[in-house]
Design an enzyme around this catalytic site. Structure first.
Site, PDB file in Angstrom:
ATOM      1  N   LYS A  30     -13.035   9.424   7.117  1.00  0.00           N
ATOM      2  CA  LYS A  30     -13.123  10.154   8.371  1.00  0.00           C
ATOM      3  C   LYS A  30     -13.689  11.559   8.174  1.00  0.00           C
ATOM      4  CE  LYS A  30     -11.708   6.900  11.104  1.00  0.00           C
ATOM      5  NZ  LYS A  30     -12.682   6.265  12.027  1.00  0.00           N
ATOM      6  N   THR A  69      -1.442   1.471  15.526  1.00  0.00           N
ATOM      7  CA  THR A  69      -0.437   2.523  15.344  1.00  0.00           C
ATOM      8  C   THR A  69       0.977   2.081  15.714  1.00  0.00           C
ATOM      9  OG1 THR A  69      -0.827   3.389  17.593  1.00  0.00           O
ATOM     10  CG2 THR A  69      -2.159   4.310  15.806  1.00  0.00           C
ATOM     11  N   VAL A 122     -19.833  -4.532  10.889  1.00  0.00           N
ATOM     12  CA  VAL A 122     -20.542  -3.256  10.791  1.00  0.00           C
ATOM     13  C   VAL A 122     -20.982  -2.925   9.374  1.00  0.00           C
ATOM     14  CG1 VAL A 122     -19.459  -2.258  12.836  1.00  0.00           C
ATOM     15  CG2 VAL A 122     -18.393  -1.911  10.585  1.00  0.00           C
ATOM     16  N   TYR A 149      -8.906   6.309   4.062  1.00  0.00           N
ATOM     17  CA  TYR A 149      -9.110   6.579   5.486  1.00  0.00           C
ATOM     18  C   TYR A 149      -9.481   8.042   5.704  1.00  0.00           C
ATOM     19  CZ  TYR A 149      -8.130   6.467  10.522  1.00  0.00           C
ATOM     20  OH  TYR A 149      -8.226   6.540  11.889  1.00  0.00           O
ATOM     21  N   ARG A 205     -11.091  -4.631  21.750  1.00  0.00           N
ATOM     22  CA  ARG A 205      -9.715  -4.326  22.110  1.00  0.00           C
ATOM     23  C   ARG A 205      -9.399  -2.882  21.771  1.00  0.00           C
ATOM     24  NH1 ARG A 205      -6.356  -7.646  17.367  1.00  0.00           N
ATOM     25  NH2 ARG A 205      -6.976  -6.299  15.619  1.00  0.00           N
ATOM     26  N   THR A 210      -2.056   2.109  20.060  1.00  0.00           N
ATOM     27  CA  THR A 210      -2.855   0.892  19.949  1.00  0.00           C
ATOM     28  C   THR A 210      -2.166  -0.036  18.943  1.00  0.00           C
ATOM     29  OG1 THR A 210      -4.210   1.666  18.084  1.00  0.00           O
ATOM     30  CG2 THR A 210      -4.972   2.239  20.295  1.00  0.00           C
TER      31      THR A 210
END
Length: 247
Positions: free
Chosen positions: A159, A193, A64, A155, A19, A190
């Protein structure tokens, strides 16, 4: 004359592809001609997506953060389509809190998925790509991999880590024909957010992005159109990190 963006005969593996941004990447790669493996924890959504796309798409369950799971997914992709030419490390989560309330559980969760998951994916596909003479690894970072943001400590660290991992892999894997680049989306509309008000973000192009706004960059990096591009950062944010925020 064949378009340099044509992905016919290639196979792309997209994590978190069921998605949102991941599904947009899957559709764009499929439209460009690639066979696509959707790897995700969201079995129902992933299965529905590949059913809609047809025989050039397959769903494989993947956490993952699981080494053995990665081995199984790579084996499954090779069995189904014969190779892996493109990896899009897209799976990610986000959490936030002031630093004095930012727990080890929050830190460990976001580092495990966003950074360790990306590392495991890169490591898992290298043998197949190298045996085939090369490939393209596309690591999804963020504008938060270029700057700091309050509360997003894990986060942001993850990143930035993805950005750094991309650089070291590009240097190491280039001689084996494997290109590695990072993509840095800004505010994209999305499910992740929905709590962010776009009106409070200074975006020079005047709007938040959509998943399709990023998908074209993914197709570019997967294709021969970017054949001499590796170790680079592609910022897809409407100019957000370039501008000066208003007070």
């Amino acid at each position: 004359m064949t378009s340099p963006f044509d992905l016919a005969g290639r196979t792309a593996l997209v994590t978190g592809g069921s998605r949102g941004l991941g599904a947009a990447y899957v559709r764009a790669l499929h439209t460009a001609g690639a066979s696509v493996v959707v790897a995700d924890l969201l079995d129902d959504e992933g299965t529905a997506l590949v059913d809609a796309l047809g025989p050039r798409a397959a769903f494989l369950h993947l956490d993952v953060t699981d080494e053995a799971g990665w081995d199984a997914v790579v084996a499954g992709a090779l069995e189904r389509f014969g190779g892996i030419d493109v990896l899009v490390n897209n799976a990610g989560i986000a959490n936030a809190a002031p630093i004095e309330h930012y727990s080890m559980a929050k830190w460990n969760a976001v580092i495990a998925v966003n950074l360790t998951g990306t590392f495991l994916g890169c490591r898992a596909v290298v043998p197949a790509m190298a045996d085939a003479g090369g490939g393209s690894i596309i690591n999804i970072s963020s504008v938060e991999g270029l700057r700091g943001s309050p509360g997003l400590h894990g986060y942001t660290a993850a990143k930035f880590g993805v950005r750094g991992l991309t650089k070291s892999l590009a240097v190491e894997l280039g001689p084996r024909g494997i290109r590695v680049n990072s993509v840095h989306p800004g505010l994209i509309l999305t499910d992740m957010t929905t709590r962010i008000d776009p009106e409070r973000i200074d975006i020079p192009l005047g709007r938040a992005g959509t998943p399709d706004d990023v998908a074209g960059t993914i197709v570019f990096l997967a294709s021969d159109a970017s054949r001499f591009t590796s170790g680079a950062e592609f910022v897809v944010d409407g100019g957000m990190v370039t501008g000066i925020p208003h007070k």
